[in-house]
Write an enzyme that holds these catalytic residues in place. Structure first.
Site, short mmCIF file in Angstrom:
data_model
loop_
_atom_site.label_atom_id
_atom_site.label_comp_id
_atom_site.label_asym_id
_atom_site.label_seq_id
_atom_site.Cartn_x
_atom_site.Cartn_y
_atom_site.Cartn_z
N ASP A 18 0.88 -1.17 0.00
CA ASP A 18 0.00 0.00 0.00
C ASP A 18 0.92 1.23 0.00
OD1 ASP A 18 -2.20 1.78 0.67
OD2 ASP A 18 -1.45 1.72 2.73
N ASP A 20 -0.20 4.96 1.22
CA ASP A 20 -0.45 5.89 2.32
C ASP A 20 -0.35 5.19 3.68
OD1 ASP A 20 -0.94 7.73 0.32
OD2 ASP A 20 -3.12 7.68 0.54
N ASP A 141 -1.68 -0.68 6.04
CA ASP A 141 -1.94 -0.18 7.40
C ASP A 141 -3.41 -0.25 7.81
OD1 ASP A 141 -2.35 2.03 5.42
OD2 ASP A 141 -3.04 3.06 7.23
MG LIG Z 1 -2.82 3.01 3.68
#
Ligand SMILES: [Mg+2]
Length: 182
Positions: A18, A20, A141
């Site tokens: 990922d 961000d 995350d």
């Molecule tokens: Mg993310």
């Protein structure tokens, strides 16, 4: 198939990241505003219109280079609402890859960047690389993206972004899931 090195890390064939809060500490569609420009002295930093710096977490480049050195295919899977911001920054940001300063995007064989369930991102990566889901490890995350495990992908949640310790945790989880751990 999957390879082991002398330090007993089991490297997946493919590792997906990922963006961000996994590779950098911000939401590219929310916290920064174009136009973007590279820092004149430190090319690994990109600045937005209002002077917000965009930079990878400290350990990211070393982790990506280590995977690259072990023949692992690296991919991106982001559901940002501003794919063009992400692509622009990954182009402007220059990091050392194989000893040479290059756009950060050069680390990645495939970049799937568009909104929606990451099931789609994983399906597209699997198809494009002709790789099985069980050979993929995904770092992210947000726990909602754990749904990709339904496909057979190993999911590693990163509460504090990618760093040395969390990368090793991911490799261990991958080995466990595939019955390859020692
Ligand atoms: Mg993310």
């Amino acid at each position: 198939m999957t390879r082991k090195n002398t330090s007993s890390i089991v490297y997946p064939k493919c590792v997906v990241f990922d963006l961000d809060y996994t590779l950098w500490p911000l939401w590219i569609d929310t916290h920064v505003t174009p136009p973007f420009r590279a820092d004149e002295k430190n090319s690994s930093i990109v600045w937005d219109r209002y002077g917000t710096a965009i930079q990878f977490y400290d350990d990211v480049v070393a982790i990506l280079q280590d995977l690259r050195d072990h023949g692992v295919s690296l991919c991106l899977a982001s559901r940002t609402c501003e794919p063009k911001y992400a692509f622009r920054v990954l182009d402007l940001m220059k990091v050392t890859i194989d000893g040479k300063k290059q756009p950060a995007k050069n680390f990645f064989a495939i970049a799937e960047i568009y909104p929606g369930s990451k099931i789609t991102h994983m399906q597209n990566i699997s198809k494009k690389l002709n790789i099985e889901y069980k050979d993929m490890l995904f770092f992210d995350d947000e726990s909602r993206n754990r749904e990709v495990e339904r496909l057979g992908v190993t999911f590693q949640l990163l509460p504090d972004g990618l760093n040395k310790a969390s990368s090793l945790e991911g490799y261990r989880a991958f080995a466990m899931r595939n019955g390859l751990s020692r």
